[in-house]
Design an enzyme around this catalytic site. Sequence first.
Site, PDB file in Angstrom:
ATOM      1  N   GLU A   1       0.849  -1.193   0.000  1.00 50.11           N
ATOM      2  CA  GLU A   1       0.000   0.000   0.000  1.00 50.11           C
ATOM      3  C   GLU A   1       0.883   1.240   0.000  1.00 50.11           C
ATOM      4  O   GLU A   1       1.831   1.325   0.777  1.00 50.11           O
ATOM      5  CB  GLU A   1      -0.910   0.057   1.241  1.00 50.11           C
ATOM      6  CG  GLU A   1      -1.875  -1.098   1.395  1.00 50.11           C
ATOM      7  CD  GLU A   1      -2.655  -1.019   2.701  1.00 50.11           C
ATOM      8  OE1 GLU A   1      -2.798   0.094   3.262  1.00 50.11           O
ATOM      9  OE2 GLU A   1      -3.115  -2.079   3.176  1.00 50.11           O
TER      10      GLU A   1
ATOM     11  N   GLU B   1     -13.861   4.773   0.099  1.00 47.78           N
ATOM     12  CA  GLU B   1     -14.712   3.878   0.875  1.00 47.78           C
ATOM     13  C   GLU B   1     -15.336   4.676   2.020  1.00 47.78           C
ATOM     14  O   GLU B   1     -14.661   5.016   2.983  1.00 47.78           O
ATOM     15  CB  GLU B   1     -13.902   2.720   1.431  1.00 47.78           C
ATOM     16  CG  GLU B   1     -13.207   1.869   0.377  1.00 47.78           C
ATOM     17  CD  GLU B   1     -12.214   0.898   0.990  1.00 47.78           C
ATOM     18  OE1 GLU B   1     -12.664  -0.141   1.532  1.00 47.78           O
ATOM     19  OE2 GLU B   1     -11.002   1.174   0.953  1.00 47.78           O
TER      20      GLU B   1
ATOM     21  N   LYS C   1     -15.361   3.071   5.941  1.00 43.20           N
ATOM     22  CA  LYS C   1     -14.158   2.680   6.669  1.00 43.20           C
ATOM     23  C   LYS C   1     -14.131   3.333   8.048  1.00 43.20           C
ATOM     24  O   LYS C   1     -14.704   4.403   8.262  1.00 43.20           O
ATOM     25  CB  LYS C   1     -12.891   3.105   5.905  1.00 43.20           C
ATOM     26  CG  LYS C   1     -12.558   2.241   4.714  1.00 43.20           C
ATOM     27  CD  LYS C   1     -11.170   2.561   4.175  1.00 43.20           C
ATOM     28  CE  LYS C   1     -10.093   2.043   5.126  1.00 43.20           C
ATOM     29  NZ  LYS C   1      -8.739   2.283   4.578  1.00 43.20           N
TER      30      LYS C   1
ATOM     31  N   GLU D   1      -9.226   8.551   6.207  1.00 44.41           N
ATOM     32  CA  GLU D   1      -9.273   7.124   5.867  1.00 44.41           C
ATOM     33  C   GLU D   1     -10.292   6.810   4.772  1.00 44.41           C
ATOM     34  O   GLU D   1     -10.142   5.833   4.050  1.00 44.41           O
ATOM     35  CB  GLU D   1      -9.590   6.291   7.112  1.00 44.41           C
ATOM     36  CG  GLU D   1      -8.372   5.931   7.942  1.00 44.41           C
ATOM     37  CD  GLU D   1      -7.360   5.105   7.170  1.00 44.41           C
ATOM     38  OE1 GLU D   1      -7.741   4.103   6.536  1.00 44.41           O
ATOM     39  OE2 GLU D   1      -6.173   5.455   7.198  1.00 44.41           O
TER      40      GLU D   1
END
Length: 487
Positions: free
Chosen positions: A266, A316, A319, A327
Amino acid sequence: MGKHYFLYFFMLFLVSEGLTKGVAGLACNWGLQSTHPLQANIVVKLMKDNGFNKVKLFEADPEALKALGKSGIQVMVGIPNDLLAPLASNVQAAVDWVQQNVSKYISQNGADIRYVAVGNEPFLKTYKDMFLHTTLPALQNIQAALIKAGLGQKVKVTVPLNADVYQSDSGLPSAGNFRADIHDLMISIIKFLRDNGGPLTINIYPFLSLYADPNFPVDFAFFNSTAAPVVDGSITYTNVYDANFDTLISALEKNGFGSMPVIIGEVGWPTDGNSNANIEYARRFNQGLLDRILAGKGTPKRRTPPDVYLFSLIDEDNKSTLPGNFERHWGIFNFDGSIKYQLKIGGGKGLVSAKGVKYLARQWCVMSPQASPSDPSVQESMTYACTYADCTSLGFGSSCGNLDPKKNASYTFNMYYQTMDQRKGTCSFNNRSVITTIDPSQGSCRYEIMIDLGKHERPRNSSAGRRPNSLIAALILAFMLIICGGL
């Protein structure tokens, strides 16, 4: 003779095109923690359209794995941390997991699964040793299960780890070593991975260096940095990514694993939820990262670049925000596959947005003109709305952080209304809200309309994507027959 030379070179061109098409590519993470996820086949098409031929999943999602079948995209499928304990304590549980989540999709759907990622950053200090005793046994049992399934050569195991598993007491990469509290465990894991042909996977986040330390030199987080370099003996580091990665390489070398293969699991930059999480910085960082990947550039200690999985493909909104509001905003695409900012992805191409996305009605829930933001019931309604919907863009320094009180309330009402699929009664808020067809978005602040989960196109036959290669093969065969016939 001239005709034969022409046909020969034309055939060589076709072979070259057929072999190189899809070989070079990019890698990304595909997260699924969204209240309104894009349909899996649309995401796979989005990846292919933008040159991604490797993807990491955080869990074995059935729809994602089915859509990835015969797509030409290599897959790393993840095992969540909460499964480590049962997999560590029971070999049969590992056998069953591999059968249900790896073997099945390889044999039935043609998914090109190359790695199983056992856990996700299990040694984070914030976990307080929760997974210290289960990660290695789970890794061993999954490896045994892959061998039993006849997949030991095709599918390799790995453990994605946060960069906090290593450190440097001097601050220089050459002094890198593994954290003292997990040193022996790290050596055992690395040795096991090496002995079974698996890579070490590390997540590196220059953004978090900046987020955690207000004194961190901002420019050092980027690749085209003008910040003061870090001089380590004969090596000069101009950015934190290189310095961080080479700290790991030094740790591996110190412990006898200098040639250990490494994957960057990542790396990326968020676009919202913090003053440093913005479009300008994200574009700068990710374009610099892509330029390095496309140029095949490594670091001072490892000139050959590793596989780098960009984090992340899409936003997203579900999250956890425990690490920070950012995030939910790591995607290079918005939650619906639309482009946040343009990137050059090689060959003169830029990003293209998702196709076939269907939306809810073009309407928004906003605060009533007659209501007052100071009304206690409005404040209560805002709190309620943000309990069930994503309001992280409203924070200080975020894209919607400068709204006036009325628009601020409207934003929270609309996010709740959209998250609840515009259902009747979800835009009431004690009669302090109304529905409008006039888009209230302003500047960088986007008032969303959610994906209509019931109105997507049906998945297309994945064989359609392979027709050009079949055509090339047919043309090659035809030209071979012409050449042979003329000899």
